[in-house]
Design a protein around this motif. Sequence first.
Motif, PDB file in Angstrom:
ATOM      1  N   ILE A  20      45.095 -19.881 -17.844  1.00  0.00           N
ATOM      2  CA  ILE A  20      44.316 -20.970 -18.361  1.00  0.00           C
ATOM      3  C   ILE A  20      42.860 -20.534 -18.139  1.00  0.00           C
ATOM      4  O   ILE A  20      42.299 -20.335 -16.923  1.00  0.00           O
ATOM      5  CB  ILE A  20      44.302 -22.475 -17.708  1.00  0.00           C
ATOM      6  CG1 ILE A  20      45.675 -22.877 -18.535  1.00  0.00           C
ATOM      7  CG2 ILE A  20      43.222 -23.139 -18.229  1.00  0.00           C
ATOM      8  CD1 ILE A  20      45.975 -24.145 -18.017  1.00  0.00           C
ATOM      9  N   LEU A  21      42.102 -20.521 -19.281  1.00  0.00           N
ATOM     10  CA  LEU A  21      40.580 -19.738 -19.062  1.00  0.00           C
ATOM     11  C   LEU A  21      39.602 -20.816 -18.641  1.00  0.00           C
ATOM     12  O   LEU A  21      39.792 -22.001 -19.018  1.00  0.00           O
ATOM     13  CB  LEU A  21      40.247 -19.129 -20.494  1.00  0.00           C
ATOM     14  CG  LEU A  21      41.218 -18.315 -21.071  1.00  0.00           C
ATOM     15  CD1 LEU A  21      40.562 -17.625 -22.408  1.00  0.00           C
ATOM     16  CD2 LEU A  21      41.613 -17.211 -20.097  1.00  0.00           C
ATOM     17  N   THR A  22      38.914 -20.447 -17.781  1.00  0.00           N
ATOM     18  CA  THR A  22      37.783 -21.267 -17.385  1.00  0.00           C
ATOM     19  C   THR A  22      36.522 -20.566 -17.398  1.00  0.00           C
ATOM     20  O   THR A  22      36.156 -19.561 -17.242  1.00  0.00           O
ATOM     21  CB  THR A  22      37.571 -21.531 -15.726  1.00  0.00           C
ATOM     22  OG1 THR A  22      37.902 -20.125 -15.118  1.00  0.00           O
ATOM     23  CG2 THR A  22      39.059 -22.245 -15.400  1.00  0.00           C
ATOM     24  N   PHE A  23      35.654 -21.333 -18.565  1.00  0.00           N
ATOM     25  CA  PHE A  23      34.405 -20.520 -19.033  1.00  0.00           C
ATOM     26  C   PHE A  23      33.085 -21.131 -18.132  1.00  0.00           C
ATOM     27  O   PHE A  23      33.143 -22.394 -18.115  1.00  0.00           O
ATOM     28  CB  PHE A  23      34.038 -20.955 -20.645  1.00  0.00           C
ATOM     29  CG  PHE A  23      34.882 -20.111 -21.253  1.00  0.00           C
ATOM     30  CD1 PHE A  23      35.123 -18.741 -21.443  1.00  0.00           C
ATOM     31  CD2 PHE A  23      35.968 -20.908 -21.872  1.00  0.00           C
ATOM     32  CE1 PHE A  23      36.021 -18.220 -22.305  1.00  0.00           C
ATOM     33  CE2 PHE A  23      37.139 -20.147 -22.843  1.00  0.00           C
ATOM     34  CZ  PHE A  23      36.933 -18.629 -22.869  1.00  0.00           C
ATOM     35  N   ALA A  24      32.338 -20.165 -17.797  1.00  0.00           N
ATOM     36  CA  ALA A  24      31.126 -20.813 -16.813  1.00  0.00           C
ATOM     37  C   ALA A  24      30.044 -21.257 -17.990  1.00  0.00           C
ATOM     38  O   ALA A  24      29.988 -20.870 -18.975  1.00  0.00           O
ATOM     39  CB  ALA A  24      30.415 -19.625 -16.269  1.00  0.00           C
ATOM     40  N   LYS A  25      29.689 -22.687 -17.364  1.00  0.00           N
ATOM     41  CA  LYS A  25      28.897 -23.230 -18.288  1.00  0.00           C
ATOM     42  C   LYS A  25      27.400 -22.634 -17.997  1.00  0.00           C
ATOM     43  O   LYS A  25      27.057 -22.219 -16.877  1.00  0.00           O
ATOM     44  CB  LYS A  25      28.858 -24.764 -17.816  1.00  0.00           C
ATOM     45  CG  LYS A  25      29.956 -25.576 -18.356  1.00  0.00           C
ATOM     46  CD  LYS A  25      29.951 -26.899 -17.849  1.00  0.00           C
ATOM     47  CE  LYS A  25      31.345 -27.580 -17.887  1.00  0.00           C
ATOM     48  NZ  LYS A  25      31.807 -28.342 -16.440  1.00  0.00           N
ATOM     49  N   SER A  26      26.711 -22.492 -19.110  1.00  0.00           N
ATOM     50  CA  SER A  26      25.382 -22.042 -19.062  1.00  0.00           C
ATOM     51  C   SER A  26      24.277 -22.826 -18.414  1.00  0.00           C
ATOM     52  O   SER A  26      23.239 -22.028 -17.993  1.00  0.00           O
ATOM     53  CB  SER A  26      25.092 -21.596 -20.640  1.00  0.00           C
ATOM     54  OG  SER A  26      25.034 -22.965 -21.422  1.00  0.00           O
ATOM     55  N   ASP A  27      24.388 -23.859 -17.950  1.00  0.00           N
ATOM     56  CA  ASP A  27      23.470 -24.639 -17.377  1.00  0.00           C
ATOM     57  C   ASP A  27      23.575 -24.528 -15.845  1.00  0.00           C
ATOM     58  O   ASP A  27      23.141 -25.267 -15.050  1.00  0.00           O
ATOM     59  CB  ASP A  27      23.502 -26.270 -17.781  1.00  0.00           C
ATOM     60  CG  ASP A  27      24.764 -26.826 -17.738  1.00  0.00           C
ATOM     61  OD1 ASP A  27      25.736 -26.237 -17.546  1.00  0.00           O
ATOM     62  OD2 ASP A  27      24.766 -28.090 -17.705  1.00  0.00           O
ATOM     63  N   ILE A 370      39.475 -11.946 -18.604  1.00  0.00           N
ATOM     64  CA  ILE A 370      39.828 -13.268 -18.563  1.00  0.00           C
ATOM     65  C   ILE A 370      39.653 -13.869 -17.050  1.00  0.00           C
ATOM     66  O   ILE A 370      40.084 -13.120 -16.008  1.00  0.00           O
ATOM     67  CB  ILE A 370      41.361 -13.649 -18.793  1.00  0.00           C
ATOM     68  CG1 ILE A 370      42.087 -12.320 -18.496  1.00  0.00           C
ATOM     69  CG2 ILE A 370      41.715 -14.042 -20.177  1.00  0.00           C
ATOM     70  CD1 ILE A 370      43.906 -12.576 -18.610  1.00  0.00           C
ATOM     71  N   SER A 371      38.930 -14.868 -16.849  1.00  0.00           N
ATOM     72  CA  SER A 371      38.657 -15.591 -15.658  1.00  0.00           C
ATOM     73  C   SER A 371      39.767 -16.735 -14.985  1.00  0.00           C
ATOM     74  O   SER A 371      40.056 -17.498 -15.825  1.00  0.00           O
ATOM     75  CB  SER A 371      37.533 -16.120 -15.724  1.00  0.00           C
ATOM     76  OG  SER A 371      37.198 -16.955 -14.389  1.00  0.00           O
ATOM     77  N   ILE A 372      40.615 -16.208 -14.309  1.00  0.00           N
ATOM     78  CA  ILE A 372      41.624 -17.167 -14.032  1.00  0.00           C
ATOM     79  C   ILE A 372      41.136 -18.184 -12.687  1.00  0.00           C
ATOM     80  O   ILE A 372      40.555 -17.449 -11.827  1.00  0.00           O
ATOM     81  CB  ILE A 372      42.785 -16.511 -13.364  1.00  0.00           C
ATOM     82  CG1 ILE A 372      43.046 -15.371 -14.402  1.00  0.00           C
ATOM     83  CG2 ILE A 372      44.155 -17.458 -13.082  1.00  0.00           C
ATOM     84  CD1 ILE A 372      44.346 -14.382 -14.091  1.00  0.00           C
ATOM     85  N   ASP A 373      41.556 -19.432 -12.757  1.00  0.00           N
ATOM     86  CA  ASP A 373      41.292 -20.150 -11.836  1.00  0.00           C
ATOM     87  C   ASP A 373      41.639 -19.800 -10.278  1.00  0.00           C
ATOM     88  O   ASP A 373      43.228 -19.308 -10.498  1.00  0.00           O
ATOM     89  CB  ASP A 373      41.497 -21.571 -12.176  1.00  0.00           C
ATOM     90  CG  ASP A 373      41.335 -22.661 -10.896  1.00  0.00           C
ATOM     91  OD1 ASP A 373      40.065 -22.922 -10.859  1.00  0.00           O
ATOM     92  OD2 ASP A 373      41.988 -22.905 -10.272  1.00  0.00           O
TER      93      ASP A 373
END
Lengths: 521, 245
Positions: A20-27, A370-373
Amino acid sequence: MKKLIIFILSLTIFFSITSILTFAKSDVYKVGMEAGYPPFNWTQKTKKNGAVLIEGSDQYANGYDVQIAKKVAKEMNKKLVVVKIKWDGLIPALTSGKIDAIVAGMSPTKERRDTIDFSNSYYTSQIVIVVNKNGKFANAKSIQDFKNAKITAQQGTFHYNLISQMNGVKKQPAMGDFSGMRVATQSNTIDGYIGERPEGLTAQVNDPKLKMITFSKTNGFKTKADEVMTSIGVLKGNQDLSIINDVLSKISDKKRVQLMDKMTSLQNHPEKADGFWQQVAMIIKANGTYFVAGAGVTLFISIIGTIIGTIIGLLIGVFKTAPKSSNKYLSIINAIFNAILNIYVEIFRGTPMIVQAMIIYYGSAQFLGISIDKLWAALFIVSINTGAYMTEIVRGGIFAVDKGQFEAAAALGMNHNQAMMKVILPQTIRNILPAAGNEFVINIKDTSVLNVISVSELFFAGNTIAQQNYQYFQTFTIISVIYFVLTFTVTRILRFVEKKLDTVKVTTGANQMQVKLEVEK
Amino acid sequence: MTNPILEIRNLKKNQGDVNILKDISFSVNKGEIVTIIGSSGSGKSTLLRSINLLERPTSGEIYFKGQNILDKKFNVNKYRTKLGMVFQSFNLFDNMNVLENVVVAQTTALKRSMEEARKIAKLNLEKVGLIQHIDKKPKQLSGGQKQRVAIARAVSMNPDVLLFDEPTSALDPEMVGDVLKTMNDLAKTGLTMIIVTHEMQFAKDISDRVLFMDKGLIAESGSSEDIFKRPKEKRTKEFLSNFLK
């Protein structure tokens, strides 16, 4: 063929769930540090004195690095998030995009500059040696006063290369972190370690057994300018660098010294208690919930990992023992699939889980994007590792079922699937139960290696607590007791379950005859 | 001439360099009781196991009701439901109780309803005298009881032919009688049976026809009278003299 499809399908589902991908929030500005290298950075339980929440935990980070990072994030109008990462994992985390910057008291050495970019210096330091106060070298004045001393430094730092400037010392293998080196020095395992002034100062304040030795310019280490600098690390070509340098240029040398002094004085001193057991009791009182949470994560990963691993093992084991297809194309696909499975089993059984963890967690981000938790990564690693072992165990479990059972099912006209589901697998599962239980117990212990990817399991929790209270022996005594209670309880439960399954009384034929005669009367 | 239910032509079976079955031909008519006797290693069990394809023959032909069962398109699983098999070592399913043992193949291979399968199972367990043991696991039964469950399991499939592979060889002597009595009862129902056995008195009493096997070949065959009272071949005489006074 149906089996093959089901197998591939279930593997795909498993993979997609775990990634499950975790996208870094830009803020958000994500900054990586050890949170265990005071006064640059450390972990504390409250947000007092301007500490910042550590991602994925209810603990806070503070220190010189945190205060500098706050200024940078403020300039960017972003919210600062601290990501707690082991020293060796910092650069991989940056290059794989898990963090935006490293603010961890890191020096911009030439080797590191090959991989990442650095800002201007935000603190210039002095090299010291920390020794045991009651040891032979407590009164040393020069770096040449350490004849036959066992000296080490942190792995992957230039400190370690400095040892060669000291004539006649016994160079020890490099160690992973400062907390470990402090314990080693306290216990006389080593005579001292090389570090930088702020860290040495902290060690001395927090542990009366340790002493920091400083050197004059002529008696000390010869260092290059960039080695005693500490800089902020960012990805090569990152546009943020000019903003960061701009922020740093506004902080005068005087302000830097003031901030460092403040941070050094701020650190939480352990509550003093006399006697080993009182200290243990105090640690439990202060950190009870962290121990419980760590044990919970450890149990969770090992239970789920063992269950999924056993299912993987069952699927592969059944696939491998299936009869060969008479269709030419299907049998070729089967053979290829079989080869892939063999490679999977051999690789995961032939490499340590700690190495797999590093490769899967950082490699998936760096090369596959892909960034995995962390927790998903941990579950994934333990599952496929257990799966590789269980595959062979299941195969053995199927072969251990009497051949007559297969033959009887076949002779009755049951097809392979029916025989497997109704007759063979129930007996196989009974056969592999002790081995699966054993894997579970092994997993409880082996999840401790997941601390390299900073999963907050029991060992990691223990390390975090010990870094705050400097009472390593006491803290890890508690940790070892928790591990033992977990494995001991699990072993007992499994024995009980096995016994329950075997409650059918076995009687001899002779007795049966007597029973039968009575019935017939 | 009646159509044979089973016909075996020039059957051969090699295992590595050893010729276990050299050239076997015989046929079995509906309702016939055929026993196969002979010393150990003569190929009796291999022949029986070749008939329901637990062993794949090297060459030769086997016809069941006129159909070649070695044909690639032949549905082996369906064929096996029509051929019951009773093993020397019982081979009851260890993970199931007695009733489940008798029910499972009926519901899976024959797709009977659970209700019907249970009814048939209980009827046959009643016949072999084990109705009071239906909840027991195989481990709790004696050898003789296990073998009678195995017979009930085979019979519940309503087979055309029943194969017995030395059904009493693994039993204590005092239990042999129960199993033989059960087989005798079955024979009276008109079921076709092929029996590999070392129980010579039983073979003599029950058989319509006896095959004497020696070194992978049928050395002599004939009615029970012919083989046991007037054997022609020297090897048959030698073999029988060891068993019968």
